[in-house]
Scaffold this active site. Sequence first.
Site, short mmCIF file in Angstrom:
data_model
loop_
_atom_site.label_atom_id
_atom_site.label_comp_id
_atom_site.label_asym_id
_atom_site.label_seq_id
_atom_site.Cartn_x
_atom_site.Cartn_y
_atom_site.Cartn_z
N ASN A 1 -7.58 5.16 -3.01
CA ASN A 1 -8.54 4.50 -2.13
C ASN A 1 -9.94 4.70 -2.69
O ASN A 1 -10.26 5.77 -3.22
CB ASN A 1 -8.50 5.10 -0.72
CG ASN A 1 -7.29 4.66 0.08
OD1 ASN A 1 -6.67 3.65 -0.23
ND2 ASN A 1 -6.95 5.42 1.09
N ARG B 1 -1.19 2.19 -0.81
CA ARG B 1 -1.07 3.08 -1.98
C ARG B 1 0.38 3.49 -2.23
O ARG B 1 0.86 3.43 -3.36
CB ARG B 1 -1.94 4.33 -1.83
CG ARG B 1 -3.42 4.07 -1.98
CD ARG B 1 -4.21 5.34 -1.80
NE ARG B 1 -3.95 5.88 -0.47
CZ ARG B 1 -4.13 7.15 -0.12
NH1 ARG B 1 -4.58 8.02 -1.00
NH2 ARG B 1 -3.88 7.55 1.09
#
Length: 102
Positions: A49, A31
């Site tokens: 996520n 990320r």
Amino acid sequence: MKSGPTHAPPADGRRAIRCVVAGRVQGVYYRAATAERADALGLNGWVKNLSDGRVEAVASGSLETLAEFAAWLWQGPPAARVASVQVEEWTEQVPDRFDVRG
């Protein structure tokens, strides 16, 4: 004869895509690396996520930068092992920055 409505691209040429990335992409800095790449490309959107182990990224920008971003998602950071990247058009609102979400 009347034709149905068409969806023209925004006047500024920006489009948006949603990408869902599968593989070893959680717990490997995916990320944060994605946000860094998006910032470098001048994209807006977010990355987060998903509960099933995948990562979702929504990005808005020019077609060229979106293509570069989507191609980068196949690589990701060094510890990632990407199995697939699904890309689709995104028509919902996108923030005017790029965020890392939960």
